[in-house]
Design an enzyme around this catalytic site. Structure first.
Site, mmCIF file in Angstrom:
data_model
loop_
_atom_site.group_PDB
_atom_site.id
_atom_site.type_symbol
_atom_site.label_atom_id
_atom_site.label_comp_id
_atom_site.label_asym_id
_atom_site.label_seq_id
_atom_site.Cartn_x
_atom_site.Cartn_y
_atom_site.Cartn_z
ATOM 1 N N LYS A 68 0.853 -1.204 0.000
ATOM 2 C CA LYS A 68 0.000 0.000 0.000
ATOM 3 C C LYS A 68 0.881 1.244 0.000
ATOM 4 O O LYS A 68 1.558 1.533 0.992
ATOM 5 C CB LYS A 68 -0.896 0.043 1.243
ATOM 6 C CG LYS A 68 -1.852 1.227 1.176
ATOM 7 C CD LYS A 68 -2.524 1.517 2.506
ATOM 8 C CE LYS A 68 -2.040 2.780 3.172
ATOM 9 N NZ LYS A 68 -2.117 4.021 2.400
ATOM 10 N N GLY B 294 6.780 4.941 8.208
ATOM 11 C CA GLY B 294 5.880 6.049 8.504
ATOM 12 C C GLY B 294 6.178 6.637 9.867
ATOM 13 O O GLY B 294 7.291 6.497 10.392
ATOM 14 N N SER B 295 5.186 7.269 10.438
ATOM 15 C CA SER B 295 5.407 7.984 11.695
ATOM 16 C C SER B 295 5.504 7.018 12.882
ATOM 17 O O SER B 295 4.977 5.901 12.839
ATOM 18 C CB SER B 295 4.249 8.952 11.924
ATOM 19 O OG SER B 295 3.043 8.218 12.021
ATOM 20 N N THR B 296 6.130 7.490 13.926
ATOM 21 C CA THR B 296 6.238 6.691 15.150
ATOM 22 C C THR B 296 4.845 6.442 15.729
ATOM 23 O O THR B 296 4.561 5.352 16.243
ATOM 24 C CB THR B 296 7.165 7.411 16.152
ATOM 25 O OG1 THR B 296 8.459 7.508 15.542
ATOM 26 C CG2 THR B 296 7.291 6.657 17.462
ATOM 27 N N GLY C 257 3.350 3.741 13.746
ATOM 28 C CA GLY C 257 4.186 2.550 13.982
ATOM 29 C C GLY C 257 3.771 1.799 15.242
ATOM 30 O O GLY C 257 3.752 0.565 15.270
ATOM 31 N N GLU D 201 10.132 1.364 10.197
ATOM 32 C CA GLU D 201 11.050 2.450 9.826
ATOM 33 C C GLU D 201 10.318 3.738 10.152
ATOM 34 O O GLU D 201 9.410 4.140 9.418
ATOM 35 C CB GLU D 201 11.360 2.404 8.322
ATOM 36 C CG GLU D 201 12.007 1.114 7.840
ATOM 37 C CD GLU D 201 13.458 0.986 8.265
ATOM 38 O OE1 GLU D 201 14.017 1.965 8.792
ATOM 39 O OE2 GLU D 201 14.014 -0.100 8.091
ATOM 40 N N CYS E 114 13.027 11.279 6.665
ATOM 41 C CA CYS E 114 13.110 10.730 8.018
ATOM 42 C C CYS E 114 14.508 10.925 8.584
ATOM 43 O O CYS E 114 14.686 11.136 9.771
ATOM 44 C CB CYS E 114 12.765 9.253 7.973
ATOM 45 S SG CYS E 114 13.714 8.356 6.752
ATOM 46 N N GLU F 243 9.639 15.868 15.703
ATOM 47 C CA GLU F 243 9.934 15.814 14.266
ATOM 48 C C GLU F 243 9.045 16.823 13.537
ATOM 49 O O GLU F 243 7.820 16.778 13.663
ATOM 50 C CB GLU F 243 9.664 14.401 13.748
ATOM 51 C CG GLU F 243 10.123 14.216 12.327
ATOM 52 C CD GLU F 243 9.768 12.841 11.764
ATOM 53 O OE1 GLU F 243 8.638 12.365 11.999
ATOM 54 O OE2 GLU F 243 10.624 12.261 11.081
HETATM 55 P P1 NAD Z 1 2.041 8.062 8.529
HETATM 56 O O1 NAD Z 1 2.483 7.229 9.666
HETATM 57 O O2 NAD Z 1 0.936 9.003 8.741
HETATM 58 O O3 NAD Z 1 1.576 7.124 7.307
HETATM 59 C C1 NAD Z 1 2.421 6.124 6.770
HETATM 60 C C2 NAD Z 1 1.566 5.079 6.076
HETATM 61 O O4 NAD Z 1 0.762 4.428 7.048
HETATM 62 C C3 NAD Z 1 0.605 5.643 5.033
HETATM 63 O O5 NAD Z 1 0.559 4.775 3.923
HETATM 64 C C4 NAD Z 1 -0.728 5.637 5.758
HETATM 65 O O6 NAD Z 1 -1.826 5.524 4.900
HETATM 66 C C5 NAD Z 1 -0.592 4.404 6.632
HETATM 67 N N1 NAD Z 1 -1.425 4.378 7.828
HETATM 68 C C6 NAD Z 1 -1.910 5.432 8.536
HETATM 69 N N2 NAD Z 1 -2.641 4.978 9.581
HETATM 70 C C7 NAD Z 1 -2.618 3.624 9.534
HETATM 71 C C8 NAD Z 1 -3.179 2.587 10.361
HETATM 72 N N3 NAD Z 1 -3.907 2.861 11.427
HETATM 73 N N4 NAD Z 1 -2.930 1.309 10.026
HETATM 74 C C9 NAD Z 1 -2.157 1.010 8.956
HETATM 75 N N5 NAD Z 1 -1.630 1.944 8.132
HETATM 76 C C10 NAD Z 1 -1.833 3.235 8.426
HETATM 77 O O7 NAD Z 1 3.351 8.788 7.991
HETATM 78 P P2 NAD Z 1 3.487 9.831 6.800
HETATM 79 O O8 NAD Z 1 2.906 11.127 7.233
HETATM 80 O O9 NAD Z 1 3.015 9.205 5.536
HETATM 81 O O10 NAD Z 1 5.087 9.960 6.666
HETATM 82 C C11 NAD Z 1 5.862 10.771 7.475
HETATM 83 C C12 NAD Z 1 6.490 9.975 8.586
HETATM 84 O O11 NAD Z 1 7.176 8.834 8.076
HETATM 85 C C13 NAD Z 1 7.561 10.763 9.325
HETATM 86 O O12 NAD Z 1 7.443 10.519 10.703
HETATM 87 C C14 NAD Z 1 8.854 10.192 8.807
HETATM 88 O O13 NAD Z 1 9.968 10.334 9.643
HETATM 89 C C15 NAD Z 1 8.488 8.769 8.607
HETATM 90 N N6 NAD Z 1 9.396 8.138 7.650
HETATM 91 C C16 NAD Z 1 10.302 7.222 8.094
HETATM 92 C C17 NAD Z 1 11.215 6.651 7.208
HETATM 93 C C18 NAD Z 1 12.264 5.652 7.652
HETATM 94 O O14 NAD Z 1 12.798 4.955 6.791
HETATM 95 N N7 NAD Z 1 12.589 5.558 8.931
HETATM 96 C C19 NAD Z 1 11.176 7.021 5.868
HETATM 97 C C20 NAD Z 1 10.233 7.958 5.460
HETATM 98 C C21 NAD Z 1 9.346 8.507 6.355
#
Ligand code: NAD
Length: 487
Positions: free
Chosen positions: A171, A224-226, A229, A246, A280, A381
């Site tokens: 996804k 994605g976000s902590t 996560g 990640e 990130c 962040e």
């Molecule tokens: P996010 O956590 O809001 O979303 C990430 C993904 O998770 C999206 O595809 C979203 O649709 C999905 N998602 C949201 N809620 C969900 C749930 N309840 N269950 C399952 N999936 C769900 O993050 P974002 O705003 O898309 O990205 C920014 C964040 O990602 C920042 O915190 C950034 O640091 C982090 N990030 C980390 C890395 C890494 O490799 N460590 C790389 C890029 C971004």
């Protein structure tokens, strides 16, 4: 979407809009999937895996060939993918065409080479036995990604999963799904067997959650976000899935007095303004030794003021818009919090007075001198082009500030003193340390965090551990000679 080797719409017929952050215009529509499409995708991936042919070790060379062909086709279409990626995510065309698309191709090619190098060990068990391990795929791997490097994340998640003989339900983020959907055309052109990769688009709350909850999915790889996560790990525990996370970062970039100042200034700019700070691994806390503080800051601010903020397809732009109005407002709120907490804005600090496009989401490159590491902009962040600058007097203090964060994703150390470089590098609590460099990633090198930046690795050979499980096979070579307690 791409399910079971077919291009399909959602059964509801509902479409989501993709808007270009540079001008807020709609550039494409894509299906909003529901739980039933996730179920279809998982069934397709499950059947393909259980059929056994795809994952069989006899097929490893073929898997490598297919991954290599995907890489080659991406290279043939760099300009097209780069334009799509820039329009969809707002990143500059220079960045997507010189870096992102090539690295996505590199990733497919790297795992193409590894696909026939996945094997176990023969173990020296002290008895007359042959004991060996097999490294086997997990089954259906789910992957859920963030919006900031859409094509790259698709490559990072899909290539190692396929190389190890798994099948995938992926996804992309709802803000940037287009390049992943375009990639499906390449999967189709190389005749990737139906069901090996399935791409399902939609929201996290529905599609992401359905992937995370699905009992037939063995593992979820999440970027994605902590905050999300934590939800992923908690919910995945209900079906005992393997999880890799990640997550976010608040990475320190430390410059000691012996550093090559010119290089370190370039590194500091690169660390925080690349992709508009929406990385990130961004080096968002710059730690400067007191003896070089003024000189360094002067050069840094001078060069930051010259960064051209422009529309995504402007070849001269060095920073594009941020992803959305929501993200822009969040970044502006953080800058406001810095003002309220007594920080000094050295440059930027808001939207450009003349925006490249009146409807786009632009923020000036912003540098903030902060009184201490406890202010909000040093602890949370921001995910935008905002750098906080701190002063330290010695190595001990630098390390104390660097590690004073709940995150542990990346870091930088600038010094000509080789012993200091290793000493400090070893003591930083982060999954990545760049010395006299910042930001370079490679498929050959592991990427992943410590602390609340998550666990598990993307990229490199270490990532193969995340997509395989070890089977131990014990062969007795002395018939009837083993100890049996039950005569
Ligand atoms: P996010 O956590 O809001 O979303 C990430 C993904 O998770 C999206 O595809 C979203 O649709 C999905 N998602 C949201 N809620 C969900 C749930 N309840 N269950 C399952 N999936 C769900 O993050 P974002 O705003 O898309 O990205 C920014 C964040 O990602 C920042 O915190 C950034 O640091 C982090 N990030 C980390 C890395 C890494 O490799 N460590 C790389 C890029 C971004």
């Amino acid at each position: 979407m791409y399910i079971g080797g077919e291009f399909v719409n959602s059964t509801s017929g509902i479409k989501l809009e993709s808007r270009c952050p540079g001008n807020n215009e709609v550039i494409g529509l894509f299906p909003e999937a529901g739980v039933s499409e996730v179920n279809q995708a998982v069934d397709a991936a499950f059947d393909c895996f259980n059929d056994g042919e795809w994952s069989d070790v006899k097929n490893s060379v073929n898997r490598g060939r297919l991954l290599r062909e995907i890489g080659a086709k991406l290279r043939d279409r760099v300009d097209e993918f780069a334009e799509l990626e820039s329009l969809d995510s707002g990143k500059t065309i220079t960045e997507s065409s010189l870096i992102d698309v090539h690295m996505a191709a590199d990733t497919f090619e790297y795992y193409a080479d590894l696909s026939s190098q996945i094997y176990g060990d023969v173990l020296p068990v002290p008895a007359n036995v042959l004991d060996f391990t097999l490294r086997e795929p997990l089954g259906v791997c789910g992957a859920i990604a963030a919006w900031n490097f859409p094509l790259l994340f698709a490559a990072w998640k899909i290539a190692p999963a396929l190389a190890t003989g798994n099948t995938v339900v992926y996804k992309p983020a709802e803000l940037t799904s287009l390049s992943s959907l375009e990639l499906c055309k390449i999967f189709d052109e190389v005749f990737l067997p139906a069901g090996t990769v399935n791409i399902v688009t939609g929201t996290g709350a529905i599609v992401g959650q359905a992937i995370n909850d699905h009992p037939k999915i063995s593992k979820v790889s999440f970027t994605g976000s902590t905050k999300v996560g934590k939800i992923i790990q908690e919910r995945a525990s209900k079906t005992l899935k393997k999880v890799t996370l990640e997550l976010g970062g608040k990475s320190p970039n430390i410059v000691f007095s012996s550093a090559d100042i010119n290089n370190a200034v370039s590194g500091a700019l690169n660390a925080v303004f690349f992709n508009g700070g929406q990385c990130c691994i961004a080096g968002t806390r710059l730690l400067l030794q007191d003896s070089i503080y003024d000189e360094f800051l002067e050069q840094l601010v001078q060069r930051a003021k010259k960064i051209k903020v422009g529309e995504p397809l402007d070849w001269d732009a060095r920073m594009g818009p941020v992803i959305s109005a929501h993200q822009r407002d969040q970044i502006l709120n953080y800058i406001e919090s810095a003002r309220d907490e007594g920080c000094k804005i050295l440059c930027g600090g808001g939207e450009p007075s003349e925006k490249p496009n009146p409807n786009g989401f632009y923020i000036e490159p912003t540098i903030i001198e902060v009184p201490n590491n406890q202010v909000t902009v040093c602890q949370e962040e921001i995910f935008g082009p905002v750098l906080s600058v701190l002063k330290f007097s010695d190595e001990e203090e630098a390390l104390k500030i660097a590690n004073d964060t709940e995150y542990g994703l990346a870091s930088g150390v600038w010094t000509q003193d080789i012993k200091q470089a290793f000493r400090v590098g070893k003591k930083i609590q982060a999954g990545q340390v760049w010395i006299n460099q910042y930001l370079t990633l490679s498929p050959f090198a592991p990427h992943g965090g410590y602390k609340k930046s998550g666990f598990g690795k993307d990229l490199s050979k270490y990532c193969l551990d995340e997509y395989t499980q070890i089977k131990n096979i014990f062969v007795d070579l002395e018939d009837g000679e083993y100890i049996c307690l039950y005569e």
